[in-house]
Design a protein around this motif. Structure first.
Motif, PDB file in Angstrom:
ATOM      1  N   ASN A 570       0.819  -1.209   0.000  1.00 34.84           N
ATOM      2  CA  ASN A 570       0.000   0.000   0.000  1.00 34.84           C
ATOM      3  C   ASN A 570       0.856   1.264   0.000  1.00 34.84           C
ATOM      4  O   ASN A 570       0.479   2.271  -0.614  1.00 34.84           O
ATOM      5  N   THR A 573       1.964   1.878  -3.520  1.00 30.73           N
ATOM      6  CA  THR A 573       0.877   2.446  -4.312  1.00 30.73           C
ATOM      7  C   THR A 573       0.758   3.943  -4.074  1.00 30.73           C
ATOM      8  O   THR A 573       0.582   4.735  -5.018  1.00 30.73           O
ATOM      9  N   LYS A 574       0.866   4.343  -2.814  1.00 34.28           N
ATOM     10  CA  LYS A 574       0.796   5.780  -2.504  1.00 34.28           C
ATOM     11  C   LYS A 574       1.984   6.527  -3.094  1.00 34.28           C
ATOM     12  O   LYS A 574       1.838   7.647  -3.613  1.00 34.28           O
ATOM     13  N   ALA A 606      -9.509  -4.530   5.380  1.00 31.11           N
ATOM     14  CA  ALA A 606      -9.592  -3.523   4.316  1.00 31.11           C
ATOM     15  C   ALA A 606      -8.218  -3.246   3.721  1.00 31.11           C
ATOM     16  O   ALA A 606      -8.076  -3.106   2.485  1.00 31.11           O
ATOM     17  N   ALA A 607      -7.200  -3.141   4.563  1.00 36.78           N
ATOM     18  CA  ALA A 607      -5.850  -2.888   4.060  1.00 36.78           C
ATOM     19  C   ALA A 607      -5.349  -4.061   3.226  1.00 36.78           C
ATOM     20  O   ALA A 607      -4.671  -3.866   2.210  1.00 36.78           O
ATOM     21  N   ALA A 610      -7.011  -3.954  -0.132  1.00 35.98           N
ATOM     22  CA  ALA A 610      -6.397  -2.881  -0.914  1.00 35.98           C
ATOM     23  C   ALA A 610      -5.065  -3.325  -1.489  1.00 35.98           C
ATOM     24  O   ALA A 610      -4.721  -3.006  -2.643  1.00 35.98           O
ATOM     25  N   ALA A 611      -4.293  -4.086  -0.721  1.00 36.67           N
ATOM     26  CA  ALA A 611      -3.017  -4.593  -1.212  1.00 36.67           C
ATOM     27  C   ALA A 611      -3.213  -5.597  -2.339  1.00 36.67           C
ATOM     28  O   ALA A 611      -2.443  -5.618  -3.314  1.00 36.67           O
ATOM     29  N   ASP A 613      -5.598  -5.546  -4.474  1.00 38.51           N
ATOM     30  CA  ASP A 613      -5.954  -4.758  -5.655  1.00 38.51           C
ATOM     31  C   ASP A 613      -4.740  -4.042  -6.256  1.00 38.51           C
ATOM     32  O   ASP A 613      -4.678  -3.826  -7.464  1.00 38.51           O
ATOM     33  N   ALA A 614      -3.786  -3.701  -5.390  1.00 40.22           N
ATOM     34  CA  ALA A 614      -2.688  -2.849  -5.839  1.00 40.22           C
ATOM     35  C   ALA A 614      -1.461  -3.607  -6.333  1.00 40.22           C
ATOM     36  O   ALA A 614      -0.701  -3.088  -7.152  1.00 40.22           O
ATOM     37  N   ARG A 631      -9.289 -11.544  -7.102  1.00 39.89           N
ATOM     38  CA  ARG A 631      -8.365 -10.494  -7.521  1.00 39.89           C
ATOM     39  C   ARG A 631      -7.070 -11.042  -8.111  1.00 39.89           C
ATOM     40  O   ARG A 631      -6.179 -10.278  -8.490  1.00 39.89           O
TER      41      ARG A 631
END
Length: 827
Positions: A570, A573-574, A606-607, A610-611, A613-614, A631
């Motif tokens: 994450n 990604t940022k 959630a984190a 998100a990982a 997805d990223a 995913r």
């Protein structure tokens, strides 16, 4: 019929009681029952109520024998041997034979002649003994009693009352073994029957055992009723995959379908018992199964692919990522599969970013496991729990998280006076059943309570702490810690200090079946197989020799755990989103290889999503569709437990091997899939079959080199709690919304309802009573459940971790030890 010591040769001991059975002398220990002495000579005395793990009651009277000097036949299951006693069984005594025939005739007067449709038919002690010890013809010509049938004793257990012979096996098991006295014999005479209270169902985690030990077909399970005859089943000895207890099972299959599982006789582990989850939760293997490899096409959709195509795409992505791949696994893995992931990560990918802990965890836990658990010999053991002067539980609710540990603690407390203490905010139902006492700890403050036990006088003003500290210093004392302590900073360090200061045996009891094996297999950052530290040159040389690779190719420093990997993905990604030229940003995690991880089990679901997805490339080895497979770039289906052979290590560290149930299954184990993937990457890996993997594990042997030091983290200061805030305590109940419990509505219906436990003072402050709604909330969401007023600290609330209407990690974004808001009523 249960025969504890079958054989035909007389068994003698050096000292004891000498008696004769049917004219044959035998010496047995004092206190031996006559029926056991006869067994040692190979004499089979018929019985229904007798069971070697239950107290004798002589309820059925089927085991009558003639004892010289007694005026009438005596029950062999209730009479202990005496010096010089002369016993004559039905083999040599006409009186005993006639008595047994009379009892059998009496039992059959009201018993229905429904053997062709009875689930017990073909494996029924009543059938067998009616033939061997009954009369050839019945003299009864009256009308047999009947009852409406079946009666739902619970959602899972059904009762046919007219079949019951009042042996009391079921009621004694519930009362003595499980501590759940919810069933009893009601009425008298011909009307006597098993029943429950009108307002209390048979609410027990162990109810299925009553079906197995019932000597007739009176108790049956809703899942198996009218499904098969025993002679149509193919049986295979297996091991339960649901927790780290390591229970031995017998899996029965008909036409390539598992129809039932029974507890297997494993005296050193589960004796003859198992929990309902292990007995009935096997339908998941047919729910949402992956049957073909899948790859993501140019439009972004997952489509079915051939194995060669899927392997080619997966290998290409992993080759690009190389050592920037993280390998994350879950608790479903066998020892062999976890070892293959560990080996694949180090020898093929060159990464040490490995973690099997698909749950809330900590870096302190890695230090604890590396120093005190990984690669250690078996122990403490189940037998040691029974004989210990004291067992202290910390971060562990045994009934919910390790049922066989609970049964052994109850047995020890009942028979040998084992003292049980628990470091917890309140006494759960399981603690009460073992006569346990609470060393009260607010979640997150367990370290302070444990540290008080390390100093025998520090808890002097608390009698329970003082006694626990004293008893821990006695030989044989045991300290068991659960995985929940990883969520309490400093608690595992304190546990290590307690064990060192007191000399108590220290045991780690994870919740999942595969975690102890994964630890010993090295599926965690910083450890190679057998507890070898990856920083040790000698350890890397040993691993390289077994794997046939250059030691220099193996990573030499500890990698990242699951939480750090997710944070890194994450963060990458940022960084890319904020960069003026995203292509200049080098990702620290380029790919994920995941096997058996469920997002909702993690500390921050959630984190993690998100990982997923990223991350640029994701490979999933999985049995069922999940958020990970949805995913993934490549999905590779793998075998369920029944479709492969393998080994689990139970919490003791005891290997529990099991055979393949479906020998014709075409699904591949994780090890075989990883071997194919390694071959596609042109890496030396081996075949990945069960024999070669076990051979490699044996080649490692024990590690005698340096180990990590036990953690020495200091506990943090207790956080301040506002007037409308409380500290959250939470853990999973045995029966909940777990994915491996899907496919059995009967079992699901027996799960305990979710409640919010609060203290009486908190209930008064909120103006609520037991059964009225309370709401627990954070900025993320809220959970509303009925209150259950409990003796516990005023600033604590307990919620089940994964039950209907209650999943704090997902809904609240909070876990054990976090601060949440509380209010009365529905918000």
């Amino acid at each position: 019929m249960t025969i504890t010591t079958p054989g035909v040769s007389p068994v003698t001991v050096t000292s004891g009681i000498t008696l004769s059975v049917d004219g044959v002398d035998i010496t047995v220990p004092k206190g031996t029952l006559v029926i056991r002495a006869a067994e040692q000579l190979g004499v089979e005395i018929p019985r229904f109520c007798d069971h070697p793990l239950l107290a004798p009651v002589a309820a059925c009277r089927m085991c009558l024998v003639e004892i010289e000097g007694q005026p009438k036949p005596q029950p062999a299951c209730a009479v202990t041997v005496a010096e010089g006693m002369k016993v004559r069984t039905q083999v040599t005594s006409e009186l005993a034979e006639q008595a047994q025939q009379g009892v059998m005739e009496f039992l059959l007067i009201n018993h229905p002649l429904d053997c062709p449709v009875c689930d017990k038919g073909g494996e029924c002690p009543l059938q067998n003994q009616a033939l061997s010890h009954g009369r050839a013809e019945s003299r009864f010509t009256g009308v047999k009693r009947t009852f409406p049938k079946p009666i739902n004793v619970s959602a899972q257990i059904l009762l046919d009352r007219e079949r019951c012979v009042s042996c009391a096996r079921c009621t004694r098991f519930a009362d003595e073994i499980a501590g759940d006295p919810f069933i009893d014999l009601l009425e008298r005479g011909a009307k006597q029957q098993v029943g429950t209270s009108s307002d209390q169902p048979f609410d027990s985690y162990f109810s299925g055992n009553t079906v197995q030990i019932c000597p007739v077909g009176a108790l049956t399970s809703a899942k198996y009723r009218f499904r098969s005859r025993p002679f149509d089943l193919i049986s295979t000895p297996t091991v339960c995959e649901h927790c780290a207890s390591g229970c031995g099972l017998r899996t029965d299959v008909r036409r390539s379908t598992v129809l039932r599982r029974l507890a297997w006789d494993e005296p050193a582990v589960n004796e003859e018992w198992n929990c309902d989850k292990g007995r009935f939760a096997f339908g998941y293997a047919a729910e949402g199964r992956l049957t073909h490899p899948m790859v993501r096409d140019e439009s972004g959709e997952l489509v079915v692919a051939s194995w060669p195509e899927a392997m080619s795409i997966a290998a290409a992505g992993l080759r690009r990522a190389g050592s920037r791949t993280a390998v994350l696994t879950g608790g479903r893995l066998t020892l062999e599969d976890a070892y293959s992931y560990s080996k694949f990560a180090r020898s093929v990918l060159g990464t040490d970013d490995v973690d099997f802990r698909s749950r809330p965890s900590s870096a302190e836990e890695i230090e604890f496991l590396a120093a005190l658990v990984a690669g250690k010999p078996v122990g403490p053991t189940y037998a040691e729990l029974e004989s210990a002067p004291v067992v202290v539980l910390a971060g562990l609710d045994a009934e919910d998280e390790s049922p066989m540990v609970f049964l052994r603690l109850r047995k020890g407390a009942r028979l040998t006076g084992v003292k049980v203490f628990t470091v917890a905010p309140f006494a759960s139902a399981g603690v009460a059943k073992v006569n346990g006492r609470v060393l009260t700890a607010v979640p997150g403050a367990e370290a302070a309570v444990l540290d008080s036990l390390a100093d025998e006088v520090s808890g002097a003003r608390d009698e329970n702490r003082l006694e626990a500290a004293r008893l821990l210093r006695e030989p044989g004392a045991v300290l068991l810690v659960g995985e929940r302590l990883a969520q309490s900073p400093g608690a595992l360090s304190a546990a290590a200090r307690v064990a060192k200061a007191t000399g108590a045996a220290l045991g780690w009891v994870p919740r999942r079946a595969g975690e102890r094996g994964a630890l010993d297999a090295g599926a965690i950052a910083g450890l190679l197989p057998g507890g070898r530290p990856i920083t040790s040159d000698a350890a890397r040389r040993e691993a390289a020799a077994v794997w046939g690779v250059d030691p220099a190719s193996l990573p030499g420093s500890p990698g990242r755990d699951l939480g750090a990997v997710v944070a890194a993905v994450n963060a990458d990604t940022k960084a890319i989103a904020a960069a003026a030229k995203p292509s200049d940003v080098v990702r620290s995690v380029q790919a994920l290889l995941i096997g058996g991880v469920e997002a909702n089990d993690l500390a921050d679901p959630a984190a993690f999503v998100a990982a997923l997805d990223a991350v640029p490339f994701l490979v999933s080895l999985e049995q069922r569709h999940s958020e990970v497979t949805a995913r993934a770039d490549v999905v590779l289906p793998v075998a369920a437990v029944a479709e492969k052979a393998g080994t689990f290590l139970d919490w003791e560290g005891r290997p529990r091997e099991f055979a393949q149930v479906f020998r014709e299954a075409l699904t591949l184990s994780d090890s075989r899939v990883l071997a194919m993937l390694a071959a596609e990457l042109d890496a030396s890996f081996g075949r990945g079959d069960i024999a070669s993997v076990r051979g490699e594990l044996a080649s490692f042997g024990s590690w005698h080199g340096d180990r990590a030091q036990a953690p020495g983290h200091a506990p943090p200061e207790a956080p301040s709690v506002g007037s409308d805030e409380v500290v959250l305590a939470t853990w999973r109940q045995l029966l909940d919304r777990g994915l491996l419990q899907e496919g059995d509505p009967f079992l699901g219906a027996t799960a305990r309802a979710g409640v919010a436990r609060i203290s009486a003072a908190r209930a008064t402050l909120l103006a609520v009573a037991t059964g009225e709604a309370v709401t627990i909330s954070t900025a993320t969401g809220s959970i509303t459940l009925p209150a259950l007023v409990t003796t516990m600290p005023d600033d604590v609330v307990w919620l089940p971790a994964n039950s209907d209407g209650s999943n704090p990690r997902v809904t609240l974004g909070a876990g054990h030890g976090d601060i949440v808001r509380i209010s009365g009523g529905v918000v």
